[in-house]
Design a protein around this motif. Structure first.
Motif, mmCIF file in Angstrom:
data_model
loop_
_atom_site.group_PDB
_atom_site.id
_atom_site.type_symbol
_atom_site.label_atom_id
_atom_site.label_comp_id
_atom_site.label_asym_id
_atom_site.label_seq_id
_atom_site.Cartn_x
_atom_site.Cartn_y
_atom_site.Cartn_z
ATOM 1 N N GLY A 72 -7.441 14.422 0.441
ATOM 2 C CA GLY A 72 -7.284 14.319 -1.008
ATOM 3 C C GLY A 72 -8.662 14.070 -1.599
ATOM 4 O O GLY A 72 -9.465 14.973 -1.784
ATOM 5 N N ARG A 80 -9.813 9.660 8.134
ATOM 6 C CA ARG A 80 -8.726 10.394 8.790
ATOM 7 C C ARG A 80 -8.447 11.745 8.143
ATOM 8 O O ARG A 80 -7.674 12.543 8.675
ATOM 9 N N THR A 132 -9.131 1.122 -8.441
ATOM 10 C CA THR A 132 -10.120 0.435 -9.268
ATOM 11 C C THR A 132 -11.486 1.116 -9.237
ATOM 12 O O THR A 132 -12.407 0.682 -9.916
ATOM 13 N N VAL A 133 -11.622 2.177 -8.432
ATOM 14 C CA VAL A 133 -12.875 2.939 -8.390
ATOM 15 C C VAL A 133 -12.536 4.392 -8.732
ATOM 16 O O VAL A 133 -11.676 5.010 -8.083
ATOM 17 N N GLY A 137 -9.406 9.195 -4.456
ATOM 18 C CA GLY A 137 -8.393 10.228 -4.628
ATOM 19 C C GLY A 137 -7.040 9.639 -4.983
ATOM 20 O O GLY A 137 -6.664 8.577 -4.487
ATOM 21 N N ALA A 139 -4.255 10.994 -4.072
ATOM 22 C CA ALA A 139 -3.277 11.337 -3.024
ATOM 23 C C ALA A 139 -3.163 10.245 -1.972
ATOM 24 O O ALA A 139 -2.092 9.649 -1.778
ATOM 25 N N GLY A 140 -4.274 9.961 -1.291
ATOM 26 C CA GLY A 140 -4.222 8.961 -0.219
ATOM 27 C C GLY A 140 -3.835 7.596 -0.770
ATOM 28 O O GLY A 140 -3.035 6.877 -0.162
ATOM 29 N N GLY A 146 -1.222 1.535 -3.294
ATOM 30 C CA GLY A 146 -1.914 1.571 -4.573
ATOM 31 C C GLY A 146 -1.847 0.286 -5.369
ATOM 32 O O GLY A 146 -0.954 0.094 -6.186
ATOM 33 N N TYR A 405 -3.352 -3.744 4.815
ATOM 34 C CA TYR A 405 -3.148 -2.578 3.943
ATOM 35 C C TYR A 405 -3.405 -1.306 4.745
ATOM 36 O O TYR A 405 -4.503 -1.115 5.271
ATOM 37 N N ASN A 407 -4.088 1.568 3.877
ATOM 38 C CA ASN A 407 -5.192 2.382 3.371
ATOM 39 C C ASN A 407 -6.558 1.801 3.706
ATOM 40 O O ASN A 407 -7.577 2.407 3.373
#
Ligand code: FAD
Length: 453
Positions: A72, A80, A132-133, A137, A139-140, A146, A405, A407
């Protein structure tokens, strides 16, 4: 495993996919991701422009038994979204977005970054919880959970996902929502990229701004412990709609410091009243808290997290910002080797914490996400920067609530950490994985092994 020319010919003949192979002059740039530690060489990078082209890429990977990674925004710390050999499905050319201001929804393609998404939705005074940035993306971030400034009022990004179009491992394009393929829809909201390739996300939007109360105060490092205790107590007393995060960092003047960033996306006068204690405590050495455009809040920390630098991260969920945590973090940060590094404390609160842990695949609905982030530019300094993260995280980890997390899992973390990321939802995710991807085609992620494999 290199890809021979034959199998790629089908893709080459299509008008709706751009294929970048190793001898293409764009290849070096195209294989690069946000974290410069990642150095992988895919056999081909396919940039589809339609869902049908995505399905063709998935068919190719399945029939040729190729590793397949999905990209994304390319921000994932473990990199990954890019694999060695095999094929990368890269959404760089799918950045469409359609906002329905009346219905307060947006349909967005997976190549969008939050900055691009926010600009379109804010044009009609709307927004949803995003990262926050700005460069991250959609998507990920969406598929992993999120957290963000709007979570206290509107829930996490997954709580605002209302539908998705997905290409499954067998090449079929299906829709997932509460009404269709609801098991898949549940799994997409926190299960990472395990279940298929999302070609379109549909989000619920809300009235936000354009002005909100937000910004940052900065305290000198010798008062960091006091500032973190204040941060904890301040948040405890504040309404759930107010989200504040603390960060140990090095300020632009080269001095270590403790920052507290805040956002209140409701009534501006009420926000100004609520943030008054934040501005009074200290006093801070820098104070840029006040009325500002929501879009400015969304890029508040962009400069602190630049792309293409070396990164090593470890994260953990904790129930509270305890005195023990404060001591471990501040004492650890005192030894940080790089001025670009930081330790972040981000709460999961308000509307985000009122969602049951099993309502979506994302289970961590309370407490704080703590990230120990090393960023540096000189590869000869890899060892001290990686060691600093590991050492600091080891001091914090015993205070863990037992979660991490998904992510922010690094690429050196084992199966036990992956399980921790999905927590009590792991077994259900395994059963849904077995239904939608029994051969584990989509395994370049924080992988959920299908039941029975
Ligand atoms: C600077 C920075 C700031 C961050 N801030 C936040 C924050 O505020 N809040 C937060 O929650 N997280 C934050 N994160 C973590 C962020 O959620 C993850 O890095 C996330 O993976 C980024 O998504 P991406 O699309 O950019 O990543 P990519 O690396 O492109 O993708 C990550 C993974 O998602 C899957 N994936 C991507 N696209 C698709 C698709 N279309 N279909 C199926 N699977 C797909 C794949 O498995 C892929 O490997 C931040 C990360 C960074 C580096």
């Amino acid at each position: 495993m290199a890809i021979t020319a034959g199998p790629l010919n089908n893709l080459r003949q299509r008008r709706d996919v751009d294929l970048i192979v190793p001898d293409d002059s764009r290849y070096e740039e195209a294989r690069r991701v946000w974290n410069a530690m990642i150095d992988r060489r895919p056999g081909a990078i396919a940039r589809p422009r339609t869902a049908d082209a995505v399905a063709a890429c998935v068919q190719l990977a399945r029939t040729e038994n190729l590793p397949v990674a999905v990209r994304g925004g390319g921000h994932n710390i473990a990199g990954r979204c890019v694999c060695d050999d095999g094929i990368v499905i890269d959404f760089a050319d799918m950045k469409g977005i359609r906002v329905d201001a009346g219905a307060r929804t947006a349909r967005a393609e997976p190549g969008l970054r939050w900055l691009e998404f926010d600009r379109e939705t804010q044009a009609v005074g709307l927004a949803t919880t995003g990262g926050t940035v700005g460069d991250t993306g959609i998507a990920g971030l969406t598929l992993g959970g999120g957290f963000g400034w709007l979570e206290g009022k509107f829930g996490m990004t997954v709580d605002n996902l209302i539908g998705a179009d997905v290409v499954l491992a067998d090449g079929r394009l299906v829709h997932a929502s509460n009404r269709e393929n609801d098991d898949l829809f549940w799994a997409l909201r926190g299960g990472g990229g395990n279940f298929g390739v999302v070609t379109s996300f549909e989000y619920q939007l809300h009235e936000v701004g354009p002005a909100i109360v937000g910004g940052l105060v900065v305290h000198p490092f010798p008062r960091a412990k006091e500032a973190l205790r204040f941060f904890r107590d301040f948040l405890h007393d504040a309404p759930g709609e107010l989200v504040a995060a603390a960060v140990l960092m090095t300020a632009p003047d080269g001095q270590q410091a403790c920052g507290i960033a805040v956002a209140y996306p409701g009534d501006v006068a009420e926000g100004e009243r609520l943030v008054a204690p934040l501005k009074q405590f200290g006093p801070p050495v820098m104070d840029v808290i006040g009325r500002m455009p929501y879009l400015a809040q969304q890029s508040l920390i962009d400069a602190a997290m630049p792309p293409n630098v070396l990164n090593y991260w470890k994260a953990e969920f904790l129930r509270d910002v305890s005195d023990e945590l404060i001591d471990a973090a501040v004492d650890g940060f005192a030894r940080v080797p790089s001025p670009m590094s930081s330790i972040l404390f981000f709460p999961i609160r308000g509307a985000a914490s009122r969602v049951a842990p099993d309502a979506t695949a994302f289970p961590h609905r309370n407490g704080f996400h703590v990230g120990v982030y090393s960023l540096w530019t000189d590869a000869s300094q890899n060892d001290p920067n990686i060691s600093w993260v590991r050492q600091t995280w080891r001091a914090i980890q015993p205070l863990s609530s037992g979660g991490v997390y998904v992510n922010e899992l690094g690429d050196d973390e084992g199966a036990d950490r992956v399980r921790m990321a999905y927590g009590p939802n792991y077994d259900r995710l395994q059963r849904i994985k077995a239904k939608y991807d029994p051969r584990n085609l989509f395994c370049q992620n924080a992988n959920i092994a299908p039941v029975g494999v």
